[in-house]
Design a protein around this motif. Sequence first.
Motif, PDB file in Angstrom:
ATOM      1  N   MET A 171      -3.565   2.435   9.028  1.00  0.00           N
ATOM      2  CA  MET A 171      -4.769   1.758   8.547  1.00  0.00           C
ATOM      3  C   MET A 171      -4.785   0.281   8.927  1.00  0.00           C
ATOM      4  O   MET A 171      -5.857  -0.309   9.106  1.00  0.00           O
ATOM      5  CB  MET A 171      -4.876   1.889   7.026  1.00  0.00           C
ATOM      6  CG  MET A 171      -5.076   3.305   6.525  1.00  0.00           C
ATOM      7  SD  MET A 171      -5.171   3.372   4.724  1.00  0.00           S
ATOM      8  CE  MET A 171      -6.662   2.419   4.428  1.00  0.00           C
ATOM      9  N   SER A 187      -0.415   1.885  -5.939  1.00  0.00           N
ATOM     10  CA  SER A 187      -1.776   2.412  -5.976  1.00  0.00           C
ATOM     11  C   SER A 187      -2.635   1.480  -6.826  1.00  0.00           C
ATOM     12  O   SER A 187      -2.103   0.605  -7.528  1.00  0.00           O
ATOM     13  CB  SER A 187      -1.775   3.823  -6.581  1.00  0.00           C
ATOM     14  OG  SER A 187      -0.999   4.710  -5.799  1.00  0.00           O
ATOM     15  N   LYS A 239       1.035   6.275   7.080  1.00  0.00           N
ATOM     16  CA  LYS A 239      -0.416   6.269   6.896  1.00  0.00           C
ATOM     17  C   LYS A 239      -0.931   4.855   6.642  1.00  0.00           C
ATOM     18  O   LYS A 239      -2.003   4.474   7.128  1.00  0.00           O
ATOM     19  CB  LYS A 239      -0.786   7.187   5.732  1.00  0.00           C
ATOM     20  CG  LYS A 239      -0.601   8.672   6.039  1.00  0.00           C
ATOM     21  CD  LYS A 239      -1.024   9.531   4.858  1.00  0.00           C
ATOM     22  CE  LYS A 239      -0.899  11.012   5.194  1.00  0.00           C
ATOM     23  NZ  LYS A 239      -1.280  11.879   4.046  1.00  0.00           N
ATOM     24  N   SER A 240      -0.170   4.083   5.882  1.00  0.00           N
ATOM     25  CA  SER A 240      -0.585   2.701   5.608  1.00  0.00           C
ATOM     26  C   SER A 240      -0.572   1.874   6.886  1.00  0.00           C
ATOM     27  O   SER A 240      -1.480   1.068   7.136  1.00  0.00           O
ATOM     28  CB  SER A 240       0.348   2.071   4.567  1.00  0.00           C
ATOM     29  OG  SER A 240       0.282   2.750   3.334  1.00  0.00           O
ATOM     30  N   ALA A 281      -2.166  -8.227   0.347  1.00  0.00           N
ATOM     31  CA  ALA A 281      -1.735  -6.844   0.141  1.00  0.00           C
ATOM     32  C   ALA A 281      -2.192  -6.319  -1.210  1.00  0.00           C
ATOM     33  O   ALA A 281      -2.566  -5.144  -1.339  1.00  0.00           O
ATOM     34  CB  ALA A 281      -0.217  -6.751   0.262  1.00  0.00           C
ATOM     35  N   MET A 330       0.823  -1.204   0.000  1.00  0.00           N
ATOM     36  CA  MET A 330       0.000   0.000   0.000  1.00  0.00           C
ATOM     37  C   MET A 330       0.862   1.261   0.000  1.00  0.00           C
ATOM     38  O   MET A 330       0.431   2.314  -0.445  1.00  0.00           O
ATOM     39  CB  MET A 330      -0.918  -0.009   1.215  1.00  0.00           C
ATOM     40  CG  MET A 330      -2.004  -1.084   1.164  1.00  0.00           C
ATOM     41  SD  MET A 330      -3.022  -1.137   2.651  1.00  0.00           S
ATOM     42  CE  MET A 330      -3.848   0.442   2.523  1.00  0.00           C
ATOM     43  N   ALA A 331       2.085   1.140   0.496  1.00  0.00           N
ATOM     44  CA  ALA A 331       2.968   2.304   0.529  1.00  0.00           C
ATOM     45  C   ALA A 331       3.680   2.522  -0.797  1.00  0.00           C
ATOM     46  O   ALA A 331       4.255   3.585  -1.015  1.00  0.00           O
ATOM     47  CB  ALA A 331       3.998   2.145   1.644  1.00  0.00           C
ATOM     48  N   ARG A 348       3.794   8.016   3.576  1.00  0.00           N
ATOM     49  CA  ARG A 348       2.801   7.066   3.075  1.00  0.00           C
ATOM     50  C   ARG A 348       2.901   5.741   3.823  1.00  0.00           C
ATOM     51  O   ARG A 348       1.883   5.079   4.070  1.00  0.00           O
ATOM     52  CB  ARG A 348       3.003   6.845   1.573  1.00  0.00           C
ATOM     53  CG  ARG A 348       1.922   5.996   0.933  1.00  0.00           C
ATOM     54  CD  ARG A 348       2.008   6.027  -0.570  1.00  0.00           C
ATOM     55  NE  ARG A 348       1.089   5.074  -1.178  1.00  0.00           N
ATOM     56  CZ  ARG A 348       0.965   4.876  -2.474  1.00  0.00           C
ATOM     57  NH1 ARG A 348       1.694   5.601  -3.326  1.00  0.00           N
ATOM     58  NH2 ARG A 348       0.123   3.982  -2.941  1.00  0.00           N
ATOM     59  N   SER A 364      -4.554  -3.098  -1.824  1.00  0.00           N
ATOM     60  CA  SER A 364      -4.024  -1.956  -2.581  1.00  0.00           C
ATOM     61  C   SER A 364      -4.591  -1.841  -3.982  1.00  0.00           C
ATOM     62  O   SER A 364      -4.531  -0.773  -4.598  1.00  0.00           O
ATOM     63  CB  SER A 364      -2.499  -2.067  -2.670  1.00  0.00           C
ATOM     64  OG  SER A 364      -2.127  -3.193  -3.451  1.00  0.00           O
TER      65      SER A 364
END
Length: 352
Positions: free
Chosen positions: A161, A5, A157-158, A23, A1-2, A154, A27
Amino acid sequence: MATCSPGDTLILPRNCHISAISAMVLSGALPKYIVPEYDFKWDVAGGITPSQVNDAIKELEMEGRKAAALLVVSPTYHGICSNMDEICHICHSYNIPVIVDEAHGAHLGFHPELPSSSLSQGADLAVQSTHKVLCSLTQSSMLHMQGNLVDRERISKSLQMLQSSSPSYLLLASLDAARAQLSENREAIFDKAIDLALEARSLISKIPGISILEFPSFSSFFQIDPLRLTIGVWQLGLSGFEADDILCNDFGVVCELVGTKSFTLAFNLGTQRDHVLRLVAGLKHLSQTSHFSQPVKDEGKNVNHFVCLDDIRISMSPREAFFATKRKVSIRDSLGEIVESLYVLIHLVFQL
């Protein structure tokens, strides 16, 4: 996810862990699979090579695509390491970040006899299951990062989550304790474990009907973790599962990984010489009480790719497959159908 996209392409080996499939579901990334070398005699997959990585990048270029990242499993569960130095050099020449599933390699680089860590060879991200070989509590792991190819914010943030907002301080404390244990005696902490592994290898090599996975079982072998010992028992007419049952029930030997033709043992900081002697006694018992079968002919021809998986066509993305309507069928009835997960498919194939 980092790094990926929705719609981005991730290059990864077909024998990746199921978490890598998950993953891609989360993602929305699309897979570009590399088929690792495979030894049918051992029923063991090897690592991936720099040339395979380069070919995958070139193939994507011809399709007008560029990989968002490369995921490598190194070392594998059997301790087989890929040439991360060359792989990282190739990927970085295209500005492609390298992520390493180093779950079984938290100890690498802490002894001259051990392979180098992926970070020391240029990896951008390395995920280690610290509890597997080191002494932290189960479920504790570490994510290591270096360089500027991956956005740190990023990643944060991942993680927010995916992780709990109430972390386990027991697990965090055990990670810190494992780190401290290594830092206090990093030059010699694995001396005993490696000596015991080498002793075990020497003793086992003299037992009739027993094989040990060594160089050059795979032409793509770059390095192998000496603390992983994979023992083949097919010449005794036994499967790895049958041998494991006998070793566990009669000799108290617990295998780390069991396969159709072999089993793998993990030596670590808690391994004692008594454990080695019980293992050797158990293998001698297997050798003396089993019926020898004919050795495999043309051994050099047994190393090949996952031929049964080479021609599989990806009909939908992992994310689409996860959310699609599905039904359970028998293995026989699954022929010609779309399988939800490659991870599931590999296990189905090996059951046939």
